[in-house]
Write an enzyme that holds these catalytic residues in place. Sequence first.
Site, PDB file in Angstrom:
ATOM      1  N   GLY A  21       0.822  -1.113  -0.560  1.00  0.00           N
ATOM      2  CA  GLY A  21      -0.216   0.259  -0.019  1.00  0.00           C
ATOM      3  C   GLY A  21       0.509   1.359   0.005  1.00  0.00           C
ATOM      4  N   GLY A  23      -0.439   4.287   0.193  1.00  0.00           N
ATOM      5  CA  GLY A  23      -0.755   5.437   1.093  1.00  0.00           C
ATOM      6  C   GLY A  23      -0.048   5.944   1.614  1.00  0.00           C
ATOM      7  N   GLU A 174     -17.808  18.807   1.895  1.00  0.00           N
ATOM      8  CA  GLU A 174     -16.422  20.035   0.516  1.00  0.00           C
ATOM      9  C   GLU A 174     -17.109  19.274  -0.711  1.00  0.00           C
ATOM     10  OE1 GLU A 174     -12.365  19.069   3.316  1.00  0.00           O
ATOM     11  OE2 GLU A 174     -12.621  18.180   1.931  1.00  0.00           O
ATOM     12  N   ALA A 317      -5.783  10.884   7.345  1.00  0.00           N
ATOM     13  CA  ALA A 317      -4.438  10.995   7.430  1.00  0.00           C
ATOM     14  C   ALA A 317      -3.258  11.088   8.306  1.00  0.00           C
ATOM     15  CB  ALA A 317      -3.922  12.481   6.411  1.00  0.00           C
TER      16      ALA A 317
END
Length: 418
Positions: A21, A23, A174, A317
């Site tokens: 991954g 990310g 958003e 995050a």
Amino acid sequence: MRTIARRRQANPDAPQVVICGAGFGGLSAISRLTRAGMRVTLIDSHLYSTFQPLLYQVATAGLNPGDVAYPAGGFVRRYGAIFRRGELAAIDSASRRLKLTNGRELGYDYLILATGVSASYYGLKGAAENTFGLYTRTDAIVLRDHLMAAFERLSVDSGDLAVTVVGGGATGVELAGTLAELRGTVLGATFPDVDPDRVHVRLVEMSPSLLGPFDEKLREYAKAQLLRRGVDVRLNTRISEVTDSRVRLVDSEDLPSDITVWAAGVAASLAVAGWGVPQGKHGRILVGPDLRVQGQDRIFAVGDVAINPDDPTPQLAQPALQMGRHAAAQILRLEGKSATEPFKYHDKGTMATIGRRSAVVQLAGGLRMRGTLAWLAWFVLHLVYLLGGRNRVSALINLTYRYIFWGHGGAVIVGDEP
């Protein structure tokens, strides 16, 4: 840089760490491991790492797809690691080997699972088939192209366009706010024949408020800002079915919806079920306090795909970054014959933007901000966390152009990039 990379990879007897991954969680583990002399291999199904927090800007044609993507191989090379493109198919923990979907096999001494998550539809009829996601770069491009095609149809055909965003978290807020501003201010520069009143933006949330983790005043501010921009905000609203042209509510009301975007929840990929690891709610991998997968000594899971049932962390995050670094530190402790330490999430705060000069920021310690100052803080922080100098410069130029020329020719970015 080449000399450093060779020196770090020079010892073939060093422990091999495989990270699945590219990310936030996976990338944050690399530097600490390579500095300690570990051999590190990063595996991902894409050649790039995606900055997911700005995908909605790609979807609304404010950024190029390349602005939020950074070559994974280029990132790991600077630390002396290796990148291999592939997707995890199976784990043999007894022999410490992985099998990828392309048939390739790799051995490991330690394994970090950081594969992230995808959309969760909670079994809702028609949701998977008739909604657009916003979790990958491809998702954002597909949604952008459908939006632009729909606007183009409005310029030659009669009728209206209804866009429904499902989910009142940060992504939903958003996206809905930006779509409303796109309709009201930017649309005329690209499609001057389209009457903005023919474009309808709706946000549907089943809970009684938007942005659940935020302070109540910030939640109310976000709702007021969306209403001010003309978004139809539906709270306490449950959906029973999604069709290609309707969102049907449990109270039997039918809402017209030409484009429905799903931002209501996430779950681990179905592929996780084939890895032989314990899974919890929404398929997430169960980990212990030190982030090792339950029942495993050498396999860690970090980021959105992992959950400690006794101490869950937000799927954001910052937790992923901290978990990746913590997993790396625990591998070094295990190699040093030391006991592992439990992971403790240090909440630095969270933020969401509603639109131009409008955002909410909630920092650790009780500081709350909203409005222009919060929006500038959001703007700067997202540029800082973008990987690559070119990406930062390009995103800065594109976002600045979009907002500085607001209502005065700030046209959208269009194209046929796959």
